[in-house]
Design a protein around this motif. Structure first.
Motif, mmCIF file in Angstrom:
data_model
loop_
_atom_site.group_PDB
_atom_site.id
_atom_site.type_symbol
_atom_site.label_atom_id
_atom_site.label_comp_id
_atom_site.label_asym_id
_atom_site.label_seq_id
_atom_site.Cartn_x
_atom_site.Cartn_y
_atom_site.Cartn_z
ATOM 1 N N THR A 145 -0.052 -1.670 -1.440
ATOM 2 C CA THR A 145 -0.245 -2.520 -2.613
ATOM 3 C C THR A 145 -1.182 -1.881 -3.624
ATOM 4 N N LEU A 146 -2.320 -1.357 -3.161
ATOM 5 C CA LEU A 146 -3.262 -0.772 -4.115
ATOM 6 C C LEU A 146 -2.637 0.431 -4.819
ATOM 7 N N ALA A 147 -1.846 1.211 -4.105
ATOM 8 C CA ALA A 147 -1.165 2.345 -4.740
ATOM 9 C C ALA A 147 -0.225 1.862 -5.843
ATOM 10 N N ILE A 182 -5.877 -6.635 -7.377
ATOM 11 C CA ILE A 182 -5.814 -6.412 -8.827
ATOM 12 C C ILE A 182 -7.207 -6.066 -9.354
ATOM 13 N N GLU A 183 -8.225 -6.740 -8.832
ATOM 14 C CA GLU A 183 -9.601 -6.455 -9.258
ATOM 15 C C GLU A 183 -10.042 -5.056 -8.824
ATOM 16 N N LEU A 184 -9.526 -4.569 -7.696
ATOM 17 C CA LEU A 184 -9.921 -3.251 -7.188
ATOM 18 C C LEU A 184 -9.091 -2.107 -7.787
ATOM 19 N N ALA A 185 -7.982 -2.429 -8.427
ATOM 20 C CA ALA A 185 -7.072 -1.389 -8.926
ATOM 21 C C ALA A 185 -7.746 -0.547 -10.006
ATOM 22 N N ASP A 186 -7.328 0.723 -10.076
ATOM 23 C CA ASP A 186 -7.923 1.662 -11.038
ATOM 24 C C ASP A 186 -6.829 2.630 -11.489
ATOM 25 N N ARG A 198 -9.106 5.471 -1.140
ATOM 26 C CA ARG A 198 -10.149 4.690 -1.795
ATOM 27 C C ARG A 198 -10.292 3.313 -1.151
ATOM 28 N N LEU A 199 -9.155 2.684 -0.819
ATOM 29 C CA LEU A 199 -9.216 1.363 -0.207
ATOM 30 C C LEU A 199 -9.834 1.429 1.188
#
Length: 292
Positions: A145-147, A182-186, A198-199
């Motif tokens: 998900t983060l990717a 979503i808050e952690l996404a970069d 990163r996660l």
């Protein structure tokens, strides 16, 4: 391939049904081509030529032909592919529709959509980019998900748009995960494995690492996949494709030496570390931070 079937194939993103093939070939001829591996089954009753790439457009069209639908909408991970987002390796074909699927490789969702939720990408109807990113964020493994979210931001989707869309999904399965990630996404992340690394660091309780850290050295500007400038600690994803061969080793050694001269300690991580043994890089970094 005979001209009649070739014309049909070209109108259907490279897919064709057994019935369409039998309009041009006998059953024996068709069976021979399948047995030789020249024609490959995509879904029940639908084939492609082995040389034809299994694109998301082809898979969605093959799904439509297989279940006999008038139209289908690409959704979730399949829509993410069409939008150019990073997605996990193991994925089926995801569409919106009313019919049931005969295989686990084809996932038919019954989600409702509004006209503004849809886009047309290279002839395939798909959920729009923001809706797609949030759908994936709700339903996919955290690492993947983060990717996906990082790549969505990298491609120009705003965090505010993702958060606004997520509110439409409040109360649905995975809503809280979507908002958190979503808050952690970069959008600075440059590869899916950097995002996953990163996660792992964040989930282990380390301070949030900064993507693509630039370090001025006397040997020129160096860049690290992830870093903690306050502690002068860097973390690099060790991709075999980028870090293999004598030339790569010489380049990496020189880069590492210049970073060391500036007081930086660089750690390296592999795919197996990220997926199976994150403690292999998390704990040494934690110890280094305590030491500094």
């Amino acid at each position: 391939m005979r001209p009649g079937l070739m014309e049909v194939r070209d109108k259907q993103f490279g897919a064709f049904t057994a019935w369409q093939a039998l309009c041009e070939y006998t059953r024996a001829e068709m069976r021979t081509r399948v047995d030789r591996g020249e024609w490959v089954r995509v879904f029940h009753g639908v084939y492609r030529e082995v040389a034809t790439a299994l694109s998301p457009q082809l898979r969605v069209e093959a799904a439509r032909l297989s279940i006999g639908a008038q139209s289908l909408t690409a959704a979730y991970q399949t829509a993410a592919e069409l939008h150019g987002f990073a997605v996990g390796e193991s994925r089926g074909t995801h569409v919106l529709g009313a019919q049931r699927s005969r295989t686990s490789r084809l996932v038919v969702h019954s989600d409702r959509t509004e006209p503004e939720d849809l886009d047309l990408i290279k002839g395939t109807v798909t959920t729009n980019a923001v809706r797609t990113a949030v759908d994936v964020a709700r339903t996919t493994d955290r690492l993947d998900t983060l990717a996906t979210l990082d790549s969505a931001l990298h491609l120009g989707i705003s965090r505010d748009a993702l958060l606004a869309e997520s509110e439409r999904h409040r109360g649905r399965r995975g809503y809280l995960q979507a908002v958190e990630l979503i808050e952690l996404a970069d959008g600075r992340a440059e590869s899916p494995m950097e995002s996953r690394t990163r996660l792992r660091c964040i989930d282990a309780g380390l301070p949030r690492p900064e993507p693509q850290v630039e370090v001025p050295t006397r040997g020129g500007l160096r860049r690290l996949d992830l870093g903690w400038p306050e502690w002068r600690i860097g973390l690099e994803y060790d991709s075999a494709a980028w870090h293999s061969g004598d030339a790569a080793a010489a380049r990496d050694d020189l880069r590492h030496n210049w970073l060391s001269a500036e007081g930086w300690t660089v750690y390296y991580v592999t795919a197996s570390d990220v997926y199976l043994r994150p403690e292999n890089f998390v704990e040494p970094i934690r110890c280094a931070m305590r030491g500094r």
